[in-house]
Enzyme design. Sequence first.
Site, PDB file in Angstrom:
ATOM      1  N   HIS A 244      -1.060  -8.864 -11.867  1.00  0.00           N
ATOM      2  CA  HIS A 244      -0.236  -8.075 -12.771  1.00  0.00           C
ATOM      3  C   HIS A 244      -0.873  -8.237 -14.147  1.00  0.00           C
ATOM      4  CE1 HIS A 244       3.020  -9.040  -9.722  1.00  0.00           C
ATOM      5  NE2 HIS A 244       2.908  -7.732  -9.695  1.00  0.00           N
TER       6      HIS A 244
ATOM      7  N   ASP B 286      13.392  -6.470   1.101  1.00  0.00           N
ATOM      8  CA  ASP B 286      11.939  -6.578   1.223  1.00  0.00           C
ATOM      9  C   ASP B 286      11.569  -8.040   1.471  1.00  0.00           C
ATOM     10  OD1 ASP B 286       9.235  -6.283   1.035  1.00  0.00           O
ATOM     11  OD2 ASP B 286       9.215  -5.739  -1.089  1.00  0.00           O
TER      12      ASP B 286
ATOM     13  N   HIS C  25       6.632  -2.032   3.111  1.00  0.00           N
ATOM     14  CA  HIS C  25       7.165  -0.832   2.462  1.00  0.00           C
ATOM     15  C   HIS C  25       7.231   0.335   3.453  1.00  0.00           C
ATOM     16  CE1 HIS C  25       5.780  -2.406  -1.757  1.00  0.00           C
ATOM     17  NE2 HIS C  25       6.568  -3.249  -1.118  1.00  0.00           N
TER      18      HIS C  25
ATOM     19  N   ASP D  63       8.445  -9.500   2.750  1.00  0.00           N
ATOM     20  CA  ASP D  63       7.082 -10.010   2.535  1.00  0.00           C
ATOM     21  C   ASP D  63       6.758 -11.180   3.453  1.00  0.00           C
ATOM     22  OD1 ASP D  63       6.725  -8.115   0.541  1.00  0.00           O
ATOM     23  OD2 ASP D  63       7.278  -9.466  -1.083  1.00  0.00           O
TER      24      ASP D  63
ATOM     25  N   ASP E 186       0.167 -11.456 -15.448  1.00  0.00           N
ATOM     26  CA  ASP E 186      -0.375 -12.644 -14.765  1.00  0.00           C
ATOM     27  C   ASP E 186      -1.626 -13.076 -15.532  1.00  0.00           C
ATOM     28  OD1 ASP E 186       1.387 -12.727 -12.541  1.00  0.00           O
ATOM     29  OD2 ASP E 186       0.176 -11.254 -11.458  1.00  0.00           O
TER      30      ASP E 186
ATOM     31  N   ASP F 166       0.261  -9.460   0.735  1.00  0.00           N
ATOM     32  CA  ASP F 166       1.391  -9.604  -0.187  1.00  0.00           C
ATOM     33  C   ASP F 166       2.494 -10.312   0.593  1.00  0.00           C
ATOM     34  OD1 ASP F 166       2.974  -9.526  -2.381  1.00  0.00           O
ATOM     35  OD2 ASP F 166       3.117  -7.343  -2.534  1.00  0.00           O
TER      36      ASP F 166
ATOM     37  N   GLU G 224       1.459  -0.998   1.703  1.00  0.00           N
ATOM     38  CA  GLU G 224       2.041  -2.297   2.062  1.00  0.00           C
ATOM     39  C   GLU G 224       2.831  -2.134   3.355  1.00  0.00           C
ATOM     40  OE1 GLU G 224       3.664  -5.026  -0.779  1.00  0.00           O
ATOM     41  OE2 GLU G 224       5.317  -5.543   0.579  1.00  0.00           O
TER      42      GLU G 224
HETATM   43  C1  GLO Z   1       6.992  -5.342  -4.297  1.00  0.00           C
HETATM   44  C2  GLO Z   1       5.571  -5.091  -4.367  1.00  0.00           C
HETATM   45  C3  GLO Z   1       4.866  -5.952  -5.392  1.00  0.00           C
HETATM   46  C4  GLO Z   1       3.523  -5.359  -5.743  1.00  0.00           C
HETATM   47  C5  GLO Z   1       2.875  -6.066  -6.876  1.00  0.00           C
HETATM   48  C6  GLO Z   1       1.532  -5.483  -7.235  1.00  0.00           C
HETATM   49  O1  GLO Z   1       7.691  -4.885  -3.456  1.00  0.00           O
HETATM   50  O2  GLO Z   1       4.995  -5.235  -3.110  1.00  0.00           O
HETATM   51  O3  GLO Z   1       4.726  -7.255  -4.925  1.00  0.00           O
HETATM   52  O4  GLO Z   1       2.692  -5.364  -4.640  1.00  0.00           O
HETATM   53  O5  GLO Z   1       3.703  -6.007  -7.962  1.00  0.00           O
HETATM   54  O6  GLO Z   1       1.632  -4.178  -7.616  1.00  0.00           O
HETATM   55 MG    MG Z   2       2.959  -5.176  -2.568  1.00  0.00          MG
END
Ligand code: GLO
Ligand code: MG
Length: 343
Positions: A48, A247, A212, A249, A51, A282, A209
Amino acid sequence: MSQFRFSVGPWNVHEGRDAFGPEVRPSIAFAEKVKKFKAIGFSAVQFHDDDAVPKMNEMTDAQIRAAARDVRKILDDNGMAAEFVAPRLWEDPRTIDGGFTANDPKERDFAIWRGLRSVDIANELGADKIVLWLAREGTLCFESKNPVEGVNRLVEAINRILEYDKKIRVLIESKPNEPIDRSFCPTLGHVMAIGYRTVDPNRVGGLLESAHAILAGLDPAMEIAFALSFGKLWSVHLNDQNGLKYDQDKTFGVENLRQAFNEVRVLIENNYGSKGEYVGLDVKAMRTQKLAESYQHLRNSLQIFKMLEEKARKFDYAFQAKCIAERNYEVLEMYVLEHLMKA
Ligand code: GLO
Ligand code: MG
Protein backbone atom coordinates in the site's frame (compact mmCIF):
# COMPACT_ATOMS: atom_id res chain seq x y z
CA MET A 1 10.43 -26.49 -7.66
CA SER A 2 8.07 -23.91 -9.04
CA GLN A 3 8.01 -22.20 -12.43
CA PHE A 4 6.54 -19.11 -10.76
CA ARG A 5 7.77 -16.18 -8.69
CA PHE A 6 5.75 -15.28 -5.63
CA SER A 7 4.81 -12.00 -3.96
CA VAL A 8 3.11 -10.97 -0.72
CA GLY A 9 2.14 -7.79 1.13
CA PRO A 10 3.26 -6.74 4.63
CA TRP A 11 -0.42 -6.68 5.69
CA ASN A 12 -0.47 -10.46 5.27
CA VAL A 13 1.42 -10.72 8.54
CA HIS A 14 -0.84 -8.79 10.86
CA GLU A 15 -1.78 -8.25 14.45
CA GLY A 16 -5.04 -10.20 14.37
CA ARG A 17 -7.57 -7.37 14.73
CA ASP A 18 -11.02 -8.24 13.38
CA ALA A 19 -14.42 -6.53 13.32
CA PHE A 20 -15.15 -7.73 16.88
CA GLY A 21 -11.84 -7.63 18.67
CA PRO A 22 -8.53 -5.82 18.91
CA GLU A 23 -4.97 -6.84 18.09
CA VAL A 24 -3.76 -10.10 19.66
CA ARG A 25 -0.17 -10.13 18.37
CA PRO A 26 2.49 -7.42 18.53
CA SER A 27 3.54 -5.70 15.29
CA ILE A 28 6.55 -6.99 13.41
CA ALA A 29 8.84 -4.39 11.82
CA PHE A 30 8.72 -4.08 8.03
CA ALA A 31 12.43 -4.92 7.54
CA GLU A 32 11.99 -8.06 9.60
CA LYS A 33 9.00 -9.13 7.50
CA VAL A 34 10.94 -8.61 4.27
CA LYS A 35 13.77 -10.80 5.51
CA LYS A 36 11.30 -13.52 6.49
CA PHE A 37 9.42 -13.28 3.17
CA LYS A 38 12.67 -13.86 1.33
CA ALA A 39 13.57 -16.85 3.51
CA ILE A 40 10.14 -18.42 2.98
CA GLY A 41 10.46 -18.20 -0.82
CA PHE A 42 8.96 -14.90 -1.96
CA SER A 43 10.78 -12.66 -4.42
CA ALA A 44 8.64 -9.51 -4.37
CA VAL A 45 6.70 -7.35 -1.92
CA GLN A 46 3.31 -5.74 -2.62
CA PHE A 47 2.72 -2.35 -1.04
CA HIS A 48 0.00 0.00 0.00
CA ASP A 49 1.26 3.56 -0.48
CA ASP A 50 1.38 4.03 3.31
CA ASP A 51 3.02 0.64 3.92
CA ALA A 52 5.98 2.26 2.16
CA VAL A 53 5.51 5.80 3.51
CA PRO A 54 3.39 5.62 6.70
CA LYS A 55 3.03 9.37 7.42
CA MET A 56 2.58 10.38 3.79
CA ASN A 57 -0.44 12.64 4.41
CA GLU A 58 1.75 14.98 6.43
CA MET A 59 4.61 15.04 3.92
CA THR A 60 5.49 16.99 0.81
CA ASP A 61 5.71 15.16 -2.52
CA ALA A 62 9.51 15.33 -2.39
CA GLN A 63 9.61 13.97 1.18
CA ILE A 64 7.37 11.08 0.13
CA ARG A 65 9.73 10.17 -2.69
CA ALA A 66 12.75 10.34 -0.38
CA ALA A 67 11.05 8.09 2.19
CA ALA A 68 10.21 5.60 -0.56
CA ARG A 69 13.89 5.50 -1.54
CA ASP A 70 14.75 4.34 2.00
CA VAL A 71 12.29 1.47 1.59
CA ARG A 72 13.87 0.59 -1.76
CA LYS A 73 17.14 0.14 0.11
CA ILE A 74 15.57 -2.44 2.45
CA LEU A 75 14.29 -4.34 -0.60
CA ASP A 76 17.65 -4.15 -2.38
CA ASP A 77 19.52 -5.29 0.73
CA ASN A 78 17.35 -8.39 0.83
CA GLY A 79 17.35 -9.08 -2.91
CA MET A 80 13.61 -8.42 -3.12
CA ALA A 81 11.61 -6.52 -5.77
CA ALA A 82 8.48 -4.38 -5.41
CA GLU A 83 5.50 -5.71 -7.37
CA PHE A 84 2.97 -2.88 -7.05
CA VAL A 85 1.74 0.04 -5.00
CA ALA A 86 -1.94 0.37 -4.02
CA PRO A 87 -3.34 3.66 -2.68
CA ARG A 88 -5.07 2.92 0.62
CA LEU A 89 -8.33 4.77 0.11
CA TRP A 90 -10.38 3.33 2.92
CA GLU A 91 -8.94 4.39 6.30
CA ASP A 92 -8.63 8.15 6.20
CA PRO A 93 -11.59 10.28 7.43
CA ARG A 94 -11.62 11.81 3.93
CA THR A 95 -12.46 8.43 2.39
CA ILE A 96 -15.49 7.57 4.53
CA ASP A 97 -17.81 8.04 1.54
CA GLY A 98 -15.37 6.47 -0.93
CA GLY A 99 -12.29 7.80 -2.69
CA PHE A 100 -12.58 8.40 -6.43
CA THR A 101 -16.37 8.22 -6.18
CA ALA A 102 -16.95 10.21 -2.98
CA ASN A 103 -19.76 12.73 -3.27
CA ASP A 104 -17.56 15.56 -1.95
CA PRO A 105 -15.18 16.93 -4.65
CA LYS A 106 -12.52 17.75 -2.01
CA GLU A 107 -12.50 14.12 -0.96
CA ARG A 108 -12.19 13.00 -4.58
CA ASP A 109 -9.19 15.35 -4.94
CA PHE A 110 -7.57 13.72 -1.90
CA ALA A 111 -8.09 10.28 -3.46
CA ILE A 112 -6.47 11.42 -6.71
CA TRP A 113 -3.58 12.91 -4.74
CA ARG A 114 -3.02 9.52 -3.09
CA GLY A 115 -3.27 7.81 -6.48
CA LEU A 116 -0.61 10.05 -8.00
CA ARG A 117 1.66 9.74 -4.96
CA SER A 118 1.33 5.96 -5.31
CA VAL A 119 2.80 6.37 -8.79
CA ASP A 120 5.72 8.37 -7.35
CA ILE A 121 6.30 5.70 -4.71
CA ALA A 122 6.10 2.93 -7.31
CA ASN A 123 8.70 4.71 -9.41
CA GLU A 124 11.06 4.98 -6.45
CA LEU A 125 10.52 1.32 -5.56
CA GLY A 126 11.09 0.19 -9.15
CA ALA A 127 7.52 -1.06 -9.72
CA ASP A 128 5.44 -0.24 -12.80
CA LYS A 129 2.05 -1.33 -11.46
CA ILE A 130 -0.61 0.47 -9.45
CA VAL A 131 -3.31 -1.72 -7.95
CA LEU A 132 -6.70 -0.21 -7.25
CA TRP A 133 -8.65 -2.23 -4.73
CA LEU A 134 -11.79 -0.09 -4.84
CA ALA A 135 -12.75 -0.70 -1.21
CA ARG A 136 -15.39 2.01 -0.74
CA GLU A 137 -16.16 2.78 -4.40
CA GLY A 138 -19.84 1.87 -4.35
CA THR A 139 -22.74 2.42 -2.02
CA LEU A 140 -23.96 1.58 1.47
CA CYS A 141 -27.26 3.26 0.60
CA PHE A 142 -28.12 2.77 -3.07
CA GLU A 143 -29.75 6.17 -3.40
CA SER A 144 -26.71 7.98 -1.94
CA LYS A 145 -24.77 8.00 -5.22
CA ASN A 146 -25.58 8.18 -8.90
CA PRO A 147 -24.35 4.76 -10.08
CA VAL A 148 -23.67 5.89 -13.66
CA GLU A 149 -21.66 8.84 -12.40
CA GLY A 150 -19.85 6.43 -10.05
CA VAL A 151 -18.55 4.37 -12.95
CA ASN A 152 -17.66 7.52 -14.91
CA ARG A 153 -15.67 8.80 -11.94
CA LEU A 154 -13.69 5.59 -11.77
CA VAL A 155 -12.80 6.00 -15.46
CA GLU A 156 -11.79 9.63 -14.86
CA ALA A 157 -9.59 8.70 -11.89
CA ILE A 158 -7.81 5.98 -13.85
CA ASN A 159 -7.29 8.44 -16.70
CA ARG A 160 -5.63 10.88 -14.29
CA ILE A 161 -3.17 8.18 -13.22
CA LEU A 162 -2.48 7.05 -16.80
CA GLU A 163 -1.91 10.62 -17.93
CA TYR A 164 0.35 11.42 -14.98
CA ASP A 165 2.85 8.71 -15.94
CA LYS A 166 3.00 7.30 -19.45
CA LYS A 167 4.68 4.06 -18.33
CA ILE A 168 2.59 3.14 -15.32
CA ARG A 169 0.04 0.33 -15.58
CA VAL A 170 -3.19 0.23 -13.58
CA LEU A 171 -4.62 -3.05 -12.28
CA ILE A 172 -8.10 -3.05 -10.81
CA GLU A 173 -8.67 -5.62 -8.05
CA SER A 174 -12.39 -6.31 -8.27
CA LYS A 175 -14.54 -7.21 -5.27
CA PRO A 176 -18.34 -7.28 -5.13
CA ASN A 177 -18.86 -6.12 -1.53
CA GLU A 178 -17.23 -5.48 1.84
CA PRO A 179 -16.74 -2.92 3.15
CA ILE A 180 -19.19 -1.50 0.62
CA ASP A 181 -22.61 -3.08 0.04
CA ARG A 182 -22.75 -2.63 -3.75
CA SER A 183 -19.53 -2.13 -5.67
CA PHE A 184 -19.23 -0.14 -8.90
CA CYS A 185 -16.72 -2.72 -10.15
CA PRO A 186 -17.56 -6.17 -8.74
CA THR A 187 -15.90 -8.64 -11.16
CA LEU A 188 -13.11 -8.92 -13.71
CA GLY A 189 -15.68 -8.54 -16.48
CA HIS A 190 -16.39 -5.07 -15.12
CA VAL A 191 -12.64 -4.45 -14.86
CA MET A 192 -12.13 -5.27 -18.55
CA ALA A 193 -15.03 -3.07 -19.58
CA ILE A 194 -13.85 -0.11 -17.51
CA GLY A 195 -10.32 -0.53 -18.90
CA TYR A 196 -11.57 -0.15 -22.45
CA ARG A 197 -13.23 3.18 -21.56
CA THR A 198 -9.97 4.77 -20.41
CA VAL A 199 -7.55 6.89 -22.44
CA ASP A 200 -5.07 4.00 -22.73
CA PRO A 201 -6.73 0.57 -22.48
CA ASN A 202 -3.39 -1.13 -23.13
CA ARG A 203 -2.22 -0.02 -19.70
CA VAL A 204 -5.28 -1.13 -17.74
CA GLY A 205 -5.67 -4.72 -16.57
CA GLY A 206 -6.82 -6.79 -13.65
CA LEU A 207 -5.83 -8.52 -10.44
CA LEU A 208 -7.97 -11.49 -9.50
CA GLU A 209 -8.38 -12.41 -5.87
CA SER A 210 -9.83 -15.91 -5.33
CA ALA A 211 -11.94 -14.90 -2.32
CA HIS A 212 -13.42 -11.91 -4.16
CA ALA A 213 -14.57 -14.13 -7.05
CA ILE A 214 -16.17 -16.55 -4.60
CA LEU A 215 -17.93 -13.64 -2.85
CA ALA A 216 -19.38 -12.75 -6.28
CA GLY A 217 -20.65 -16.34 -6.59
CA LEU A 218 -18.05 -17.13 -9.26
CA ASP A 219 -15.29 -19.70 -9.64
CA PRO A 220 -11.92 -17.93 -9.37
CA ALA A 221 -10.42 -20.22 -12.02
CA MET A 222 -13.08 -18.96 -14.49
CA GLU A 223 -12.31 -15.34 -13.62
CA ILE A 224 -8.60 -16.04 -14.10
CA ALA A 225 -9.34 -17.60 -17.48
CA PHE A 226 -11.55 -14.69 -18.53
CA ALA A 227 -8.85 -12.10 -17.87
CA LEU A 228 -6.18 -14.32 -19.46
CA SER A 229 -8.20 -14.51 -22.67
CA PHE A 230 -7.98 -10.70 -22.85
CA GLY A 231 -4.22 -10.76 -22.07
CA LYS A 232 -5.09 -8.76 -18.97
CA LEU A 233 -4.37 -10.91 -15.97
CA TRP A 234 -1.46 -8.95 -14.57
CA SER A 235 -1.54 -10.17 -10.97
CA VAL A 236 -3.42 -12.52 -8.67
CA HIS A 237 -4.25 -12.65 -4.99
CA LEU A 238 -4.58 -16.34 -4.34
CA ASN A 239 -6.34 -17.37 -1.15
CA ASP A 240 -9.50 -19.25 -0.19
CA GLN A 241 -12.95 -18.51 1.13
CA ASN A 242 -15.67 -20.65 2.68
CA GLY A 243 -18.76 -19.52 0.80
CA LEU A 244 -20.69 -16.28 1.00
CA LYS A 245 -19.71 -14.61 4.25
CA TYR A 246 -17.17 -12.03 5.40
CA ASP A 247 -13.94 -11.85 3.40
CA GLN A 248 -11.80 -14.56 4.97
CA ASP A 249 -8.46 -14.50 3.12
CA LYS A 250 -7.84 -18.12 4.07
CA THR A 251 -4.73 -20.09 3.16
CA PHE A 252 -4.76 -20.98 -0.54
CA GLY A 253 -6.54 -24.27 -1.23
CA VAL A 254 -7.74 -25.12 2.28
CA GLU A 255 -11.46 -24.85 1.49
CA ASN A 256 -11.81 -26.08 -2.08
CA LEU A 257 -8.85 -28.05 -3.32
CA ARG A 258 -10.31 -28.86 -6.74
CA GLN A 259 -11.05 -25.21 -7.38
CA ALA A 260 -7.53 -24.27 -6.26
CA PHE A 261 -6.12 -26.98 -8.55
CA ASN A 262 -7.97 -25.46 -11.49
CA GLU A 263 -6.67 -21.98 -10.64
CA VAL A 264 -3.12 -23.34 -10.77
CA ARG A 265 -3.80 -25.41 -13.91
CA VAL A 266 -5.26 -22.46 -15.81
CA LEU A 267 -2.29 -20.29 -14.84
CA ILE A 268 0.19 -22.94 -15.99
CA GLU A 269 -1.61 -23.80 -19.23
CA ASN A 270 -1.73 -20.16 -20.25
CA ASN A 271 1.86 -19.34 -19.45
CA TYR A 272 1.02 -16.89 -16.69
CA GLY A 273 4.24 -15.38 -15.39
CA SER A 274 6.04 -15.38 -18.74
CA LYS A 275 5.79 -11.57 -18.91
CA GLY A 276 7.08 -11.14 -15.36
CA GLU A 277 3.73 -11.50 -13.57
CA TYR A 278 3.95 -12.69 -9.98
CA VAL A 279 1.78 -15.20 -8.19
CA GLY A 280 0.66 -13.02 -5.31
CA LEU A 281 -0.91 -14.23 -2.12
CA ASP A 282 -3.42 -12.31 -0.01
CA VAL A 283 -3.85 -14.56 3.01
CA LYS A 284 -4.39 -13.79 6.68
CA ALA A 285 -3.35 -15.90 9.65
CA MET A 286 -6.17 -16.97 11.94
CA ARG A 287 -6.65 -14.71 14.95
CA THR A 288 -5.83 -17.66 17.21
CA GLN A 289 -2.31 -17.91 15.81
CA LYS A 290 0.56 -17.11 18.21
CA LEU A 291 3.26 -14.59 17.32
CA ALA A 292 6.01 -17.17 16.77
CA GLU A 293 3.86 -18.87 14.14
CA SER A 294 2.58 -15.81 12.34
CA TYR A 295 4.06 -16.87 8.97
CA GLN A 296 2.66 -20.42 8.90
CA HIS A 297 -0.26 -19.48 6.62
CA LEU A 298 2.21 -18.12 4.06
CA ARG A 299 4.35 -21.25 4.17
CA ASN A 300 1.24 -23.41 3.88
CA SER A 301 -0.14 -21.43 0.92
CA LEU A 302 3.14 -21.74 -0.97
CA GLN A 303 3.40 -25.43 -0.19
CA ILE A 304 -0.16 -26.12 -1.33
CA PHE A 305 0.39 -24.08 -4.50
CA LYS A 306 3.56 -26.03 -5.33
CA MET A 307 1.92 -29.38 -4.62
CA LEU A 308 -0.92 -28.42 -6.95
CA GLU A 309 1.62 -27.33 -9.56
CA GLU A 310 3.04 -30.85 -9.38
CA LYS A 311 -0.47 -32.29 -9.75
CA ALA A 312 -1.08 -30.07 -12.79
CA ARG A 313 2.14 -31.27 -14.40
CA LYS A 314 1.15 -34.88 -13.90
CA PHE A 315 -2.37 -34.32 -15.23
CA ASP A 316 -3.11 -36.90 -17.92
CA TYR A 317 -4.04 -34.72 -20.88
CA ALA A 318 -4.41 -37.71 -23.22
CA PHE A 319 -6.96 -39.23 -20.88
CA GLN A 320 -8.73 -35.90 -20.59
CA ALA A 321 -8.90 -35.70 -24.42
CA LYS A 322 -10.30 -39.24 -24.61
CA CYS A 323 -13.03 -38.42 -22.08
CA ILE A 324 -13.88 -35.26 -24.00
CA ALA A 325 -14.00 -37.16 -27.30
CA GLU A 326 -16.33 -39.72 -25.75
CA ARG A 327 -18.27 -37.00 -23.96
CA ASN A 328 -17.82 -38.98 -20.77
CA TYR A 329 -17.51 -36.22 -18.24
CA GLU A 330 -18.50 -38.44 -15.30
CA VAL A 331 -15.32 -40.44 -15.87
CA LEU A 332 -13.30 -37.26 -16.39
CA GLU A 333 -14.54 -35.81 -13.11
CA MET A 334 -13.73 -39.02 -11.26
CA TYR A 335 -10.25 -38.99 -12.78
CA VAL A 336 -9.65 -35.43 -11.49
CA LEU A 337 -10.74 -36.38 -7.96
CA GLU A 338 -8.65 -39.55 -7.93
CA HIS A 339 -5.67 -37.63 -9.28
CA LEU A 340 -5.96 -35.09 -6.48
CA MET A 341 -6.41 -37.72 -3.76
CA LYS A 342 -3.72 -40.20 -4.71
CA ALA A 343 -0.29 -39.90 -3.10
C1 GLO B 1 -9.30 -6.69 0.51
C2 GLO B 1 -8.26 -6.69 -0.49
C3 GLO B 1 -6.99 -6.01 -0.03
C4 GLO B 1 -6.14 -5.63 -1.22
C5 GLO B 1 -4.97 -4.80 -0.83
C6 GLO B 1 -4.11 -4.43 -2.01
O1 GLO B 1 -10.31 -7.31 0.41
O2 GLO B 1 -8.01 -7.98 -0.93
O3 GLO B 1 -6.29 -6.82 0.85
O4 GLO B 1 -5.72 -6.77 -1.88
O5 GLO B 1 -5.42 -3.67 -0.22
O6 GLO B 1 -4.80 -3.69 -2.93
MG1 MG C 1 -6.51 -8.68 -2.24
